[in-house]
Design a protein around this motif. Structure first.
Motif, PDB file in Angstrom:
ATOM      1  N   SER A   1      43.769  51.446  13.215  1.00 16.18           N
ATOM      2  CA  SER A   1      44.886  50.916  13.811  1.00 16.18           C
ATOM      3  C   SER A   1      44.715  49.785  14.715  1.00 16.18           C
ATOM      4  O   SER A   1      45.532  48.943  14.738  1.00 16.18           O
ATOM      5  CB  SER A   1      45.245  52.166  14.516  1.00 16.18           C
ATOM      6  N   SER A   2      43.714  49.656  15.189  1.00 13.69           N
ATOM      7  CA  SER A   2      43.431  48.320  15.953  1.00 13.69           C
ATOM      8  C   SER A   2      43.499  47.133  15.168  1.00 13.69           C
ATOM      9  O   SER A   2      43.910  46.177  15.479  1.00 13.69           O
ATOM     10  CB  SER A   2      42.229  48.460  16.710  1.00 13.69           C
ATOM     11  N   ILE A   3      42.824  47.151  14.095  1.00 14.25           N
ATOM     12  CA  ILE A   3      42.765  46.120  13.174  1.00 14.25           C
ATOM     13  C   ILE A   3      44.274  45.820  12.597  1.00 14.25           C
ATOM     14  O   ILE A   3      44.731  44.502  12.478  1.00 14.25           O
ATOM     15  CB  ILE A   3      41.891  46.094  11.902  1.00 14.25           C
ATOM     16  N   GLY A   4      44.810  46.799  12.413  1.00 15.34           N
ATOM     17  CA  GLY A   4      46.382  46.768  11.826  1.00 15.34           C
ATOM     18  C   GLY A   4      47.169  46.093  12.911  1.00 15.34           C
ATOM     19  O   GLY A   4      48.190  45.363  12.704  1.00 15.34           O
TER      20      GLY A   4
ATOM     21  N   SER B   1      57.502  41.478  19.715  1.00 11.72           N
ATOM     22  CA  SER B   1      56.793  42.315  18.800  1.00 11.72           C
ATOM     23  C   SER B   1      55.464  41.904  19.132  1.00 11.72           C
ATOM     24  O   SER B   1      54.394  43.035  19.091  1.00 11.72           O
ATOM     25  CB  SER B   1      57.180  42.196  17.212  1.00 11.72           C
ATOM     26  N   SER B   2      54.972  40.580  18.994  1.00  8.56           N
ATOM     27  CA  SER B   2      53.685  40.443  19.249  1.00  8.56           C
ATOM     28  C   SER B   2      53.093  40.780  20.457  1.00  8.56           C
ATOM     29  O   SER B   2      51.607  41.164  20.717  1.00  8.56           O
ATOM     30  CB  SER B   2      53.524  39.004  18.691  1.00  8.56           C
ATOM     31  N   ARG B   3      53.956  40.860  21.462  1.00  6.15           N
ATOM     32  CA  ARG B   3      53.388  41.271  22.846  1.00  6.15           C
ATOM     33  C   ARG B   3      53.368  42.561  22.989  1.00  6.15           C
ATOM     34  O   ARG B   3      52.455  43.091  23.862  1.00  6.15           O
ATOM     35  CB  ARG B   3      54.308  40.507  23.955  1.00  6.15           C
ATOM     36  N   ASP B   4      54.208  43.264  22.331  1.00  6.02           N
ATOM     37  CA  ASP B   4      54.279  44.881  22.495  1.00  6.02           C
ATOM     38  C   ASP B   4      54.366  45.451  21.243  1.00  6.02           C
ATOM     39  O   ASP B   4      55.763  45.644  20.907  1.00  6.02           O
ATOM     40  CB  ASP B   4      55.351  44.979  23.581  1.00  6.02           C
ATOM     41  N   PRO B   5      53.485  45.609  20.173  1.00 13.63           N
ATOM     42  CA  PRO B   5      53.844  46.171  18.951  1.00 13.63           C
ATOM     43  C   PRO B   5      54.457  47.753  18.924  1.00 13.63           C
ATOM     44  O   PRO B   5      55.008  48.176  18.133  1.00 13.63           O
ATOM     45  CB  PRO B   5      52.316  46.330  18.464  1.00 13.63           C
ATOM     46  N   ALA B   6      54.231  48.404  20.014  1.00 17.65           N
ATOM     47  CA  ALA B   6      55.193  49.736  20.235  1.00 17.65           C
ATOM     48  C   ALA B   6      56.322  49.541  20.349  1.00 17.65           C
ATOM     49  O   ALA B   6      57.067  50.524  20.162  1.00 17.65           O
ATOM     50  CB  ALA B   6      54.198  50.498  21.376  1.00 17.65           C
ATOM     51  N   ASN B   7      56.998  48.506  20.758  1.00 16.39           N
ATOM     52  CA  ASN B   7      58.371  48.234  20.901  1.00 16.39           C
ATOM     53  C   ASN B   7      59.140  48.292  19.561  1.00 16.39           C
ATOM     54  O   ASN B   7      59.068  47.147  18.886  1.00 16.39           O
ATOM     55  CB  ASN B   7      58.795  46.949  21.672  1.00 16.39           C
ATOM     56  N   THR B   8      59.417  49.495  19.072  1.00 15.21           N
ATOM     57  CA  THR B   8      60.113  49.424  17.564  1.00 15.21           C
ATOM     58  C   THR B   8      61.342  48.929  17.558  1.00 15.21           C
ATOM     59  O   THR B   8      61.935  48.502  16.440  1.00 15.21           O
ATOM     60  CB  THR B   8      59.795  50.897  17.293  1.00 15.21           C
TER      61      THR B   8
ATOM     62  N   TRP C   1      54.084  46.257  10.047  1.00 16.44           N
ATOM     63  CA  TRP C   1      54.341  47.195  10.931  1.00 16.44           C
ATOM     64  C   TRP C   1      53.918  48.538  10.857  1.00 16.44           C
ATOM     65  O   TRP C   1      53.430  49.276  11.509  1.00 16.44           O
ATOM     66  CB  TRP C   1      56.022  47.248  10.971  1.00 16.44           C
ATOM     67  N   ARG C   2      53.940  49.027   9.272  1.00 16.48           N
ATOM     68  CA  ARG C   2      53.472  50.144   8.713  1.00 16.48           C
ATOM     69  C   ARG C   2      51.964  50.336   9.029  1.00 16.48           C
ATOM     70  O   ARG C   2      51.273  51.396   9.446  1.00 16.48           O
ATOM     71  CB  ARG C   2      53.597  50.295   7.394  1.00 16.48           C
ATOM     72  N   GLY C   3      51.181  49.246   9.272  1.00 21.02           N
ATOM     73  CA  GLY C   3      49.569  49.189   9.500  1.00 21.02           C
ATOM     74  C   GLY C   3      49.242  49.126  11.153  1.00 21.02           C
ATOM     75  O   GLY C   3      48.146  49.584  11.262  1.00 21.02           O
ATOM     76  N   VAL C   4      50.103  49.364  11.848  1.00 26.35           N
ATOM     77  CA  VAL C   4      50.087  49.434  13.239  1.00 26.35           C
ATOM     78  C   VAL C   4      49.653  50.694  13.948  1.00 26.35           C
ATOM     79  O   VAL C   4      50.447  51.651  13.264  1.00 26.35           O
ATOM     80  CB  VAL C   4      51.254  49.062  14.306  1.00 26.35           C
TER      81      VAL C   4
END
Length: 126
Positions: A3-6, A67-74, A123-126
């Motif tokens: 997940s960290s690489i994604g 999105s780049s700053r907060d990938p969890a912000n779907t 996004w699916r790789g996050v």
């Protein structure tokens, strides 16, 4: 892939998209007739559509940056994907039904479909 690489791939790509959208928006704003000529559209391009395209590019640049700053912000990613889905549908609709079959519509659909699938896959790789 972990997940960290994604997540890292996603954040780098979204940061890149934000810069590309910013550059595209500036091109539409500062050189609308050049963009119109390159895309083989009627010239001079109507300023109403220039304003709309620049505002869309600004919105996409912002969504990509957030999105780049907060990938969890779907919400940002979903809005990005929605925008690209509507864009692809609009280009295909214009090409097939509403307007004359301009190559620019197919190019727009192809580019936006590639972006849509790239963002979705990342996004699916996050």
């Amino acid at each position: 892939m972990t997940s960290s690489i994604g997540t890292r791939r996603f954040t780098v790509a979204m940061r890149g998209f934000s810069w590309l959208y910013l550059a595209g928006g500036l091109a539409f704003l500062l050189m609308p007739n050049v963009v119109s000529h390159v895309l083989v559209l009627a010239s001079p391009i109507d300023r109403f559509w220039v304003a709309l395209s620049v505002s869309m590019m600004a919105m996409l640049a912002y969504l990509s940056r957030e999105s780049s700053r907060d990938p969890a912000n779907t919400a940002c990613v979903k809005a990005h994907l929605l925008s690209k889905t509507v864009s692809v549908a609009g280009f295909l609709f214009a090409y097939l039904i509403v307007d004359r079959p301009l190559a620019a519509y197919l190019v727009g659909a192809g580019v936006d479909l590639a972006i849509l699938l790239s963002v979705w896959r990342l996004w699916r790789g996050v």
